[in-house]
Design a protein around this motif. Sequence first.
Motif, PDB file in Angstrom:
ATOM      1  N   PRO A  48      -0.368  -4.718  -6.410  1.00 35.25           N
ATOM      2  CA  PRO A  48       0.949  -5.356  -6.399  1.00 35.25           C
ATOM      3  C   PRO A  48       1.592  -5.396  -7.781  1.00 35.25           C
ATOM      4  O   PRO A  48       2.809  -5.289  -7.915  1.00 35.25           O
ATOM      5  CB  PRO A  48       0.651  -6.778  -5.896  1.00 35.25           C
ATOM      6  CG  PRO A  48      -0.603  -6.641  -5.114  1.00 35.25           C
ATOM      7  CD  PRO A  48      -1.403  -5.583  -5.805  1.00 35.25           C
ATOM      8  N   HIS A  52       4.831  -2.923  -8.388  1.00 36.06           N
ATOM      9  CA  HIS A  52       5.955  -3.880  -8.291  1.00 36.06           C
ATOM     10  C   HIS A  52       6.006  -4.544  -6.914  1.00 36.06           C
ATOM     11  O   HIS A  52       7.064  -4.563  -6.272  1.00 36.06           O
ATOM     12  CB  HIS A  52       7.295  -3.193  -8.580  1.00 36.06           C
ATOM     13  CG  HIS A  52       7.303  -2.454  -9.879  1.00 36.06           C
ATOM     14  ND1 HIS A  52       7.384  -3.092 -11.093  1.00 36.06           N
ATOM     15  CD2 HIS A  52       7.204  -1.139 -10.159  1.00 36.06           C
ATOM     16  CE1 HIS A  52       7.350  -2.193 -12.058  1.00 36.06           C
ATOM     17  NE2 HIS A  52       7.228  -0.998 -11.531  1.00 36.06           N
ATOM     18  N   GLY A  53       4.885  -5.042  -6.476  1.00 35.28           N
ATOM     19  CA  GLY A  53       4.845  -5.782  -5.212  1.00 35.28           C
ATOM     20  C   GLY A  53       5.128  -4.962  -3.971  1.00 35.28           C
ATOM     21  O   GLY A  53       5.469  -5.488  -2.928  1.00 35.28           O
ATOM     22  N   GLY A  54       4.967  -3.641  -4.098  1.00 33.16           N
ATOM     23  CA  GLY A  54       5.167  -2.780  -2.929  1.00 33.16           C
ATOM     24  C   GLY A  54       6.591  -2.277  -2.784  1.00 33.16           C
ATOM     25  O   GLY A  54       6.915  -1.598  -1.826  1.00 33.16           O
ATOM     26  N   THR A  55       7.424  -2.606  -3.757  1.00 30.91           N
ATOM     27  CA  THR A  55       8.804  -2.121  -3.664  1.00 30.91           C
ATOM     28  C   THR A  55       9.017  -0.866  -4.506  1.00 30.91           C
ATOM     29  O   THR A  55      10.086  -0.276  -4.472  1.00 30.91           O
ATOM     30  CB  THR A  55       9.804  -3.193  -4.147  1.00 30.91           C
ATOM     31  OG1 THR A  55       9.432  -3.574  -5.473  1.00 30.91           O
ATOM     32  CG2 THR A  55       9.801  -4.399  -3.252  1.00 30.91           C
TER      33      THR A  55
ATOM     34  N   THR B   9      13.331  -0.196   7.787  1.00 31.10           N
ATOM     35  CA  THR B   9      13.412  -0.596   6.398  1.00 31.10           C
ATOM     36  C   THR B   9      14.841  -0.974   6.065  1.00 31.10           C
ATOM     37  O   THR B   9      15.774  -0.710   6.812  1.00 31.10           O
ATOM     38  CB  THR B   9      12.976   0.560   5.488  1.00 31.10           C
ATOM     39  OG1 THR B   9      13.769   1.676   5.781  1.00 31.10           O
ATOM     40  CG2 THR B   9      11.517   0.888   5.654  1.00 31.10           C
ATOM     41  N   SER B 172      10.041  -8.114   5.642  1.00 32.43           N
ATOM     42  CA  SER B 172      10.011  -7.336   4.401  1.00 32.43           C
ATOM     43  C   SER B 172       8.672  -7.487   3.694  1.00 32.43           C
ATOM     44  O   SER B 172       8.193  -6.566   3.041  1.00 32.43           O
ATOM     45  CB  SER B 172      11.152  -7.748   3.484  1.00 32.43           C
ATOM     46  OG  SER B 172      10.984  -9.100   3.127  1.00 32.43           O
ATOM     47  N   ARG B 176       6.172  -4.440   2.594  1.00 35.76           N
ATOM     48  CA  ARG B 176       5.632  -4.267   1.242  1.00 35.76           C
ATOM     49  C   ARG B 176       4.120  -4.137   1.271  1.00 35.76           C
ATOM     50  O   ARG B 176       3.539  -3.302   0.579  1.00 35.76           O
ATOM     51  CB  ARG B 176       6.052  -5.446   0.351  1.00 35.76           C
ATOM     52  CG  ARG B 176       7.519  -5.430  -0.031  1.00 35.76           C
ATOM     53  CD  ARG B 176       7.760  -6.184  -1.324  1.00 35.76           C
ATOM     54  NE  ARG B 176       7.294  -7.569  -1.285  1.00 35.76           N
ATOM     55  CZ  ARG B 176       7.996  -8.588  -0.782  1.00 35.76           C
ATOM     56  NH1 ARG B 176       9.195  -8.369  -0.301  1.00 35.76           N
ATOM     57  NH2 ARG B 176       7.503  -9.805  -0.777  1.00 35.76           N
ATOM     58  N   HIS B 179       3.245  -0.638   2.310  1.00 38.12           N
ATOM     59  CA  HIS B 179       3.392   0.357   1.246  1.00 38.12           C
ATOM     60  C   HIS B 179       2.276   0.228   0.219  1.00 38.12           C
ATOM     61  O   HIS B 179       1.745   1.223  -0.272  1.00 38.12           O
ATOM     62  CB  HIS B 179       4.755   0.205   0.563  1.00 38.12           C
ATOM     63  CG  HIS B 179       5.881   0.620   1.452  1.00 38.12           C
ATOM     64  ND1 HIS B 179       7.078  -0.036   1.511  1.00 38.12           N
ATOM     65  CD2 HIS B 179       5.979   1.627   2.351  1.00 38.12           C
ATOM     66  CE1 HIS B 179       7.863   0.550   2.393  1.00 38.12           C
ATOM     67  NE2 HIS B 179       7.217   1.556   2.927  1.00 38.12           N
ATOM     68  N   LEU B 180       1.913  -1.033  -0.069  1.00 38.07           N
ATOM     69  CA  LEU B 180       0.830  -1.250  -1.037  1.00 38.07           C
ATOM     70  C   LEU B 180      -0.500  -0.737  -0.506  1.00 38.07           C
ATOM     71  O   LEU B 180      -1.296  -0.156  -1.235  1.00 38.07           O
ATOM     72  CB  LEU B 180       0.669  -2.755  -1.307  1.00 38.07           C
ATOM     73  CG  LEU B 180       1.598  -3.391  -2.323  1.00 38.07           C
ATOM     74  CD1 LEU B 180       1.331  -4.878  -2.396  1.00 38.07           C
ATOM     75  CD2 LEU B 180       1.387  -2.762  -3.693  1.00 38.07           C
ATOM     76  N   THR B 314       0.418  -3.809   9.928  1.00 42.51           N
ATOM     77  CA  THR B 314       1.586  -3.269   9.233  1.00 42.51           C
ATOM     78  C   THR B 314       2.341  -2.244  10.081  1.00 42.51           C
ATOM     79  O   THR B 314       3.463  -1.891   9.756  1.00 42.51           O
ATOM     80  CB  THR B 314       1.207  -2.613   7.891  1.00 42.51           C
ATOM     81  OG1 THR B 314       0.221  -1.617   8.140  1.00 42.51           O
ATOM     82  CG2 THR B 314       0.697  -3.621   6.894  1.00 42.51           C
TER      83      THR B 314
END
Lengths: 56, 461
Positions: A48, A52-55, B9, B172, B176, B179-180, B314
């Motif tokens: 994270p 950047h926290g997944g953004t 998204t 959101s 995230r 994506h992580l 997710t």
Amino acid sequence: MKLARLVALLALVLTLGPAILFAAGVLSDAAMKHTMLVGTLLWFIAAPRWLHGGTA
Amino acid sequence: MADASTTATTEVNEYERERVPNHALKGPSSFWGMYAGEHTAGTEFMLGPLFIAWGASAVDVIVGLLLGNILAVLTWRYLTTPIATDLRMTLYYKLEKICGRKLVSLYNLANGVLFCFLAGAMVTVSATAVGVPFPGVQMPTFTDTMPTGLAWCIVVLILGAIQTVVAVRGYSFVARVGHLAAPWMFLVFVACGLSTLPKLASLEPSKIWTGVALNGQASIGFVGIVLFSWLCNAAMHLGMSDLSIFRYARKNSSGWAAAAGMFLGHYVAWICASLLFALELQQRGADASNAPGPMVFSATGWAGLICVVIAGWTTANPTIYRAGLAFQGVLPAISRNTGTIIAGTVATIAGLFPAFAMKLLDFVGIYGTVLAPVGAIIVVDHYFARRLNLTSNWAERTGSPFNVAALLAWVLPVAVFFYLYKQYNIFASYMTVPVWIACGILYIVFSKLFLRNPAPVAVAS
């Protein structure tokens, strides 16, 4: 940021590496599973910050 | 399988009713990461084992998947992306221009219902992981279509409720997390495959993918695998749902990004998931279960279990969210939250029944065959309207809310498909391309018959 990136990359190594070593007969089943869990925890701590926290 | 996050998204909420402006266009790197993450989902844990259960041979899986995935990438690159970069608008907006608002609502309804069942399969996958620490939870097997007991129902209901609340309140955040988790999740898939190798009785490919279907299971061969891997995302490429993504692409070459999803998710991850089940089958024989949770836990421990939960979570969440939006599109009077709660409730109820997860090969084929044909209407409108003297963007030009030619062209081939599927038990993926082609041809014929007003002029979109 640099440290987070380093730790995140290390975490990925600790996620996949143990399975490779286990397949090669170098690591035991239990050690593989424990190391993968450590890799997982490290990933979710470091990624994270790195991404950047997944953004990112 | 792809989840629906691509359409849920924040990007999609921008420029929904206009062309994407030049300053918002993106380079290829945005798409490579997106596809890699979104095609490594919880359902991959189900699909890999199903190939073994359906009696695919090693050549079928290794070569068939390769060929099918190449076809999928080529379809994205040479069919979807060029239209997306020409139009630079969402599927929904383009459909509205051609088919009218009311027909788009019908498409939304079909989309929403299918998304709910897909999300239900993902809830089932997550539940098999959450249930591992609780011995009272009886895991479903291939033959289970009904809930396996009270404990199973409780786990699914709690999971479904949480996922619905998160989809309503914190979408959101989940996007995230998704994506992580993506790079790590893919490596866990690979680790699952690798860790089974020393445990397998034989590494001979023919002992892993035996080519013999399990008792009571349908069978699949080379052609079936090629078609399935090509068309499991037919709604996205042939069906043009990914216009919503590639409308942001600066160049058509961004379409190659689909390769990341296909070869990481639909090749490596499926093969790794297959290996998990091959081991389960060798160790437990007739008692083998393809429930992902216990298989992954046995292979990689808690890291794997976390992966199954996150992969399911997710991917189910954006699917529920997207289904909610679709329902809201059908019933504009309800709020998005209400739409999401309806979708989450349907998905949770579907998740109670392992049938949707256990019949995923069938379900995904049906999903593609029902939704993809509208893409043929867009292809006809985009490439052939001028040449064939048809009216491009007919509904927009006439102000009509309902294009009867489009409705008939879509519904008739799909109805024939359902008849053949029910009557002759034809594998759904065999029918996707014929139904798509039939829809395109019928749209041309019915346009000539029914859409004579206004004068046929192809207009720039």
